[in-house]
Each structure stands twice: as structure tokens, then as C-alpha cells.
Scaffold this motif. Sequence first.
Motif, short mmCIF file in Angstrom:
data_model
loop_
_atom_site.label_atom_id
_atom_site.label_comp_id
_atom_site.label_asym_id
_atom_site.label_seq_id
_atom_site.Cartn_x
_atom_site.Cartn_y
_atom_site.Cartn_z
N ALA A 226 23.87 0.71 9.92
CA ALA A 226 24.00 -0.43 10.41
C ALA A 226 24.85 -1.40 9.64
CB ALA A 226 22.74 -1.19 10.69
N HIS A 227 25.49 -2.59 10.23
CA HIS A 227 26.32 -3.44 9.72
C HIS A 227 27.51 -2.93 8.94
CE1 HIS A 227 22.70 -6.26 9.23
NE2 HIS A 227 22.41 -5.58 10.33
N TRP B 134 7.83 -7.83 4.29
CA TRP B 134 8.52 -7.57 3.07
C TRP B 134 8.91 -8.96 2.39
CZ3 TRP B 134 12.48 -3.39 5.32
CH2 TRP B 134 11.56 -2.35 5.60
N GLU B 135 9.55 -8.79 1.21
CA GLU B 135 9.81 -10.19 0.42
C GLU B 135 11.02 -10.82 1.29
OE1 GLU B 135 11.51 -9.67 -3.62
OE2 GLU B 135 12.68 -11.57 -3.13
N ARG B 136 12.15 -10.14 1.66
CA ARG B 136 13.04 -10.78 2.13
C ARG B 136 12.93 -11.37 3.51
NH1 ARG B 136 16.60 -5.28 3.70
NH2 ARG B 136 15.98 -4.96 5.81
N ASP C 160 18.67 -24.36 8.03
CA ASP C 160 19.12 -24.63 6.66
C ASP C 160 20.56 -25.01 6.56
OD1 ASP C 160 18.49 -24.54 3.81
OD2 ASP C 160 19.10 -22.35 3.83
N GLN D 199 18.29 -22.42 0.40
CA GLN D 199 18.67 -21.25 -0.49
C GLN D 199 18.87 -21.48 -1.95
OE1 GLN D 199 18.74 -17.78 0.41
NE2 GLN D 199 17.81 -19.04 1.82
N LEU E 44 21.57 -2.44 4.07
CA LEU E 44 22.24 -2.21 5.20
C LEU E 44 23.71 -2.99 5.04
CD1 LEU E 44 19.96 -2.35 8.31
CD2 LEU E 44 20.76 -0.47 7.16
N THR F 268 24.08 -10.13 5.72
CA THR F 268 22.88 -10.58 6.57
C THR F 268 21.89 -11.15 5.67
OG1 THR F 268 23.67 -8.95 8.24
CG2 THR F 268 21.32 -9.83 8.28
N TRP F 269 21.39 -10.29 4.60
CA TRP F 269 20.31 -10.78 3.73
C TRP F 269 20.82 -11.50 2.54
CZ3 TRP F 269 20.52 -5.76 6.14
CH2 TRP F 269 19.76 -5.90 7.20
N GLN F 270 19.75 -11.88 2.04
CA GLN F 270 20.09 -12.72 0.68
C GLN F 270 21.05 -11.88 -0.15
OE1 GLN F 270 16.20 -13.85 -0.71
NE2 GLN F 270 16.45 -15.88 -0.30
N ASP G 166 27.63 -14.91 8.24
CA ASP G 166 28.38 -15.03 9.40
C ASP G 166 28.14 -16.48 10.05
OD1 ASP G 166 30.06 -14.69 11.66
OD2 ASP G 166 28.31 -13.31 12.44
N LYS G 167 26.90 -17.05 9.82
CA LYS G 167 26.57 -18.34 10.45
C LYS G 167 26.70 -19.58 9.23
CE LYS G 167 26.79 -16.81 13.86
NZ LYS G 167 27.96 -17.03 14.41
N SER G 168 26.04 -19.45 8.36
CA SER G 168 26.06 -20.36 7.34
C SER G 168 26.96 -19.95 6.25
CB SER G 168 24.71 -20.58 6.49
OG SER G 168 23.63 -21.35 7.63
N VAL H 199 16.15 -2.82 -0.23
CA VAL H 199 15.44 -2.77 1.01
C VAL H 199 14.49 -4.16 1.32
CG1 VAL H 199 13.96 -1.41 2.61
CG2 VAL H 199 15.94 -0.35 1.28
N GLN H 200 13.45 -4.04 0.33
CA GLN H 200 12.49 -5.25 0.39
C GLN H 200 12.79 -6.53 0.05
OE1 GLN H 200 8.48 -4.02 0.11
NE2 GLN H 200 8.75 -1.94 1.25
N GLY H 201 13.41 -6.87 -1.04
CA GLY H 201 13.72 -8.20 -1.53
C GLY H 201 14.50 -8.16 -2.65
N ILE H 202 15.31 -9.27 -2.89
CA ILE H 202 16.52 -9.31 -3.89
C ILE H 202 15.78 -9.78 -5.27
CG2 ILE H 202 16.95 -11.77 -3.56
CD1 ILE H 202 19.79 -11.19 -3.80
N THR H 203 14.74 -10.03 -5.36
CA THR H 203 14.00 -10.54 -6.60
C THR H 203 14.37 -9.59 -7.68
OG1 THR H 203 12.49 -12.03 -5.59
CG2 THR H 203 12.09 -11.50 -7.78
N ARG I 126 22.96 -15.82 2.49
CA ARG I 126 22.49 -14.98 3.60
C ARG I 126 22.83 -15.50 4.78
NH1 ARG I 126 20.15 -19.30 4.62
NH2 ARG I 126 18.13 -19.49 4.76
N GLU I 127 22.85 -14.40 5.91
CA GLU I 127 23.43 -14.74 7.40
C GLU I 127 24.71 -15.59 6.97
OE1 GLU I 127 22.49 -13.77 10.26
OE2 GLU I 127 20.35 -12.96 9.99
#
Lengths: 393, 393
Positions: free
Chosen positions: B220-221, B334-336, B114, A120, A65, A45-47, A29-31, A83-87, A26-27
Motif C-alpha cells: 500500500a501507498h 496503536w501509538e500512531r 489541524d 503536530q 506503508l 500518510t503517518w507522522q 497530501d492534505k496538510s 508500524v505502531q508509532g514514531i516515538t 503527516r497526511e
Amino acid sequence: MIREKIAQAIGILSELEVDAWMTFVRESDKSHDPCLDIVVGGNVTWQSAFIIGRGGEKIAVLGSLDKAAHEELGHYDEIVPYVQGITEPLREVLKRLDPARVAINFSKTDEMADGLTHGQFLALQDILAGTPYVDRFISAAPIVSRLRSRKLPAELERITRACAETVDVFEQLSKVLVPGMTETQIAASIKGFMNGKGLLPAWDEAHCPAVFTGPESAGAHAGPTERPMEPGHLMNVDFGMRVEGYCSDLQRTWYCPRPGEKEAPEAVKRGFETIRGAVKKAAAFMKPGVLGKDVDAVARGHITAAGYEEYPHALGHQIGREAHDGAGLLCPEWERYGDKPYAEVEKGQCYTIEPRLTVPGHGVATIEEIVVVEDDGVRFLSKPQEELWYIES
Amino acid sequence: MIREKIAQAIGILSELEVDAWMTFVRESDKSHDPCLDIVVGGNVTWQSAFIIGRGGEKIAVLGSLDKAAHEELGHYDEIVPYVQGITEPLREVLKRLDPARVAINFSKTDEMADGLTHGQFLALQDILAGTPYVDRFISAAPIVSRLRSRKLPAELERITRACAETVDVFEQLSKVLVPGMTETQIAASIKGFMNGKGLLPAWDEAHCPAVFTGPESAGAHAGPTERPMEPGHLMNVDFGMRVEGYCSDLQRTWYCPRPGEKEAPEAVKRGFETIRGAVKKAAAFMKPGVLGKDVDAVARGHITAAGYEEYPHALGHQIGREAHDGAGLLCPEWERYGDKPYAEVEKGQCYTIEPRLTVPGHGVATIEEIVVVEDDGVRFLSKPQEELWYIES
């Protein structure tokens, strides 16, 4: 290239009998997990989970996105956005694949296989809590090391070009070097030649090139200083560039004569020849099946037998998409190298060979070349430095 | 700035009653812990520990070849170099400090806290096995989030300049936009203006700027495409630059009139005004102590109350040394987003505010501004977009 490396990864999963390999980020670009550069080719961006299956499955679970960007890349056949979570989607995908073992990117010693952050890792345990997969994680290091090490012909071709361009920069540099130039000025000249080629440095630009002149220089990994190259100095440059994403990493040594000197002093010549001999002996020793530590010992022994102190680092590292490309090293059995000294040299790997020694009162003699391992030995990808180069005054 | 942030970190350690904070890294040019940019200012090759103590101690344990570079940086009073392995010197330093708790860089939800990889976490456990410190690890997230969030005046000044430069690019862009330009061409113009300023993009250049035109854009993205800006389109740009290491991240929306159109259609104007209203309401609501989720709800509610679908992302993120600077978000539960919705807005933090909505048949209306939190509310660091901008034909 990503497509070909993913195909190669699928073969390695079969060879190692691992059902699935998951790059979880996730993210990014940075990690940035280095595996993204090999089998993804983009950031998120997201998980997100990029899953490659032994049966040829290529599935990406990612934030909605990020979907368009990865569809456009086109490396993963199935893209599952959320949208809301990867679980939920991740559990569903794993249930469908039902892998007996899931390789994830962590390793105590191989930095190129250690892109999963600890946070993570903990998050992944939460996400998969109550499923059988949380107990089926293994380190992806055996996959990643094979995948990075076994160079495809197109990868070798890029590294070879990166070497040739770098040797060309050294040749251009030789023509402009004059006594009195500072390390910073020498580095600036090198950057000028690099910019002229439209290429980028192989590692962080503060240390690429590294330039060291004389007996008082700061030593490897320090940036260039205002120290001038004076008569009597050995001056060396450690430099590499990227060509289409693949690196070179070479070192060359020059001698700056004193007024009236036709040749370098015996001590300087002997130091340089000892380094040259160490490179040649190590290269002649290398072939599939020998251990990294034994290659290192050949060069290290050659140098200490000649009465010099041993170099305080490894003889060589693998090179490819990164200058330090991880996995097996040509190194002594020191704590900091973990299990790397015991890795076997394998066909298709590319290594640097970079011994060094100090010539008291003059500076450092060092050469760094790059070789590829073939059936019965190695082949140089860089045109080797055969003799000490002289600064014209 | 590194020196000032280290001093700030020492104060935060006192506030949180944590004795020591250790950033533990290796090959940090590749696996880059974001904390290095805040409290180290350089990279390392071998396993290294940068330890900041509550009593003001600043100690770096690192490989001998990295010593000169970090001595030159001069941020750590004591540099302990090693040749073979970090175990002995690191144990010695920790024994000397004898911290009751040692904060290390892992977090399930804050990507900026992290940076420790899972493999290095395991390696650290081996290195400290048998010492009391292996059981004294805690997450450094509370330290890192405060340190990144609480902007020093010099940090605010850089972000403000980055915003002003970005608004200037938008103004330059407005003068060259014509109907028919593709997203790629618009992005190229923006990059030209950026290059003219000698600045770099705030995030990866494939998506900075992001440009979206019309009702069918990728969202986006995704990177810019060959899609042309046509009459009737809403076109928006998401762009940021770095000024002395600090980022901007702003979005602006233009309307491309149809032939003969003097003003945008009612639906377009209403969409833009709804976004503008959402930004204003959210900003007016923000002050120290409110929760991120409640700020998000103000903007989200304003948009859904006007009959639009809610945006599929957070209202805003913190910004500073990175465009996505971690820690608390203005986001829904949201979960994420993990525990981020429950973070309090604090004085000295900088947030983006970036709601979006779709105007059917025209495209996306979105504005992104940046605010800093002050004693009783927020102040805009970016000159806000007050009205819809029109493309001249």
C-alpha cells in the motif's frame, strides 16, 4: 533537483551552524508543508520526520506503508520505517545525531517556512518529552528562506522559460482581443493558450489568470467577471504558469480605444508611463544588500510624487517553486508584513516588481516583471512591457 | 453546500456550548487549512479570520484585496477588510462578540482539524496579546469532527455517486485486463476510464490508482511499477474519484489464472473469502455507539483466527470531502492513532472498511467498501465485491 536542493541545504546548515533540520509531517497530501516540495519530493500518510544533518546525514523516519515510495524516490540514505508509532525510532535517530539545535518548520511571517501545524508541534513535544531535544527546537525559517531564495542555475532556467511562455501567451492574446469581450471570455482565451502549451497555472485556477477591465473592476485577487471590456477601458491581466515545477507571475496592461481615438488619452499614457518608470527605477535601485522596504519606497515614492495614490500592497515578492515563494518581500513597514521589509536583497533571489495605480475613469495601470539579483544589480527574466498595448477594434 | 455546512456548524457550536469558532489562515492556497473547503469555499493571501458565532454570526476579517472574492462567495454576512494589519479589526470583532471560548483549528490527532500552523498560532498570540481572548483558545477538533462526520443528504448523495462511478471503472477495467499487463499499464487504463468520465482522482495522482500484482509487490501507498501481472498472481487496485468535491476510495481484487486453471487455488479462494468475511462481520457489528477499536478488532480477529498475519494499518477511515476525512478511525490502540481508537461510531458517518491479508506465493487479498452509519447499523454505499474476479486469458 531535490537532490541538489538537499545538498544546498546541507551547506546552509553549516553556514548557520545548525546541526539538524527536521521536516515533521503527516497526511501531507492534505496538510502540505511546502518544504516537502523542495527536499522530499513526495507525500506521507503517518507522522514522519525527514531529517537533514549538517554532517550530510539524510534520514527519514516514516510509517511502514510509506517506505517503498520513499525508497523509490531515493533522496534519503536511511529510511527507518515503523508500524505502531514514531516515538521510539525518532528518539533513537535524534539520540544518534545528538543535535545541539534542531530546526523545525515554523515562522510567524514566512509562510513557506511554516508548514508544521500547531497540533503536530504539540505532538512532537509529547513524542520527545523527557529528551533534551524538546528544548532544542529553533525556527527553520533562516534555512528555508536561504534554500528557496538562492536559485540554482537549473531553477533560474525554469523560471526564465515560464516567463517566456507567459509572454508568449500575452502576445497570442493580443491578437484575439476585441472590444466587448468580457473578463471571463478573456480569461478563457488565456486558458486555451495555456492548455495548448500543455502547462498548468501558477496559482489557483479561479484567479489565474485574473482579468480586470475598466474603472469599476473588482481589483486584485478577485476572479474574472461578466464585465465587458469597453472603449476607454484600461484592461489588465495577472497570469503565471508552471514550467517543470517553477512559476512565472506577470501582469500586462492594454488600452481599449474609443471610436476614432488614435492614441490613449494623456491621463492613460501618463499613468502607464508612471508605472513603467516605477518598475525601471526600482529595478535600477536593486542590488545585493539593499533592504526590501527601500526598494518598495523607490517605486511607491515615484508613484505618489506623480500625484497618484499609493498601491495597497507590496511592490514585489520572491518567486520560484511557488508564485508567492515566501521570505523577504519588497514591501512597506506595515503590520501585515511582519519582519519582511527588513530582509536584505541577496544575489540569486528572484523577485516580482508589480506597482499599480488607478487612472480615474479608465481603470488600473500595472506591470509585473520578474528580475534575478546578480552581483551588481538585477537582470530581467521577463521581456518587459515597454509600451502600452492597444486593443484593435 | 458551504452555506448548509455553516448552518450545521452553528448548531454544533450550540450543542458544544462554544461561542465562536475561528479559522485563522494566510496564503491559504499553499498552507491550506482543510476547514476552508467546508465553511469558506475560497482562499486568502493575507492573515484572515473566518469567525462563526453560536448566535449565527458569520464574520470574515481579511486583507482588502481579498474582499471582492469573498463578497462574491457571499457566505459571510460581514466582511471586514484591512490594508495594513489584522490586529485592530480582529480585536474589535472579538471584543464585540466577547466569546467565553474561541475554538481554533489545532489537534494532535485529527489532521482535518489541524490546519493552523504553529507560526500562525504564535502570531495570533501576538495579535491578541493583552486581550482576554488569548487565554480562551480551545481546540476546534470536536466541532470539526462533528461537522465533517455528520453527512447531509446532499453529501451522501455525492459520495454514493462517486462510489458508483468507481465501481463502473472497475467493471470497465475487468474487460481489458490481460495477463502480462504491468501495474503501470493497468493504472493508465484506469486513468483513461476516469478521464472519459471527466472526473479527478480522490488523492494524489501518483498513488491514485495504486495497483499491486503478485507476491513481491511494494504494498500500500507505493506507486504502480513495471511489474507485470503474471499467471498465479493476485492483483489489486486501490482507487477513488471525486464527484462534486466528494470522494470514493475502494479496493478490488482479481486473480490471474495459470494455464488450464479453471478456479483459483484453495489458498487464494480461502484468502479472499476470509477478507470478504472480515468486511461483512465488521459491517454487521457497526452501529451508533460502538467504538472504532472494537470494529477493528472484529475484522482483525477474524483474519488472525484464520491463521493470517494482522494487517499493519487501520480497518477503515472516514471519508467525505477528503478520502482520509479525519476524526474517528476504525483502528487498533496503536501509538500512531492517538485517541482515535476511542471515538464512537455515530449516525451519519461514512467509513471505509478495508482489511487485507497476504496469500503466500500469490499476493494480497483486499476489499475496500464504504458504508454509512444509520440508526441500527450500516448501509453499503458501494456495491460490494462478492466474489473473486478472474482475469480472462
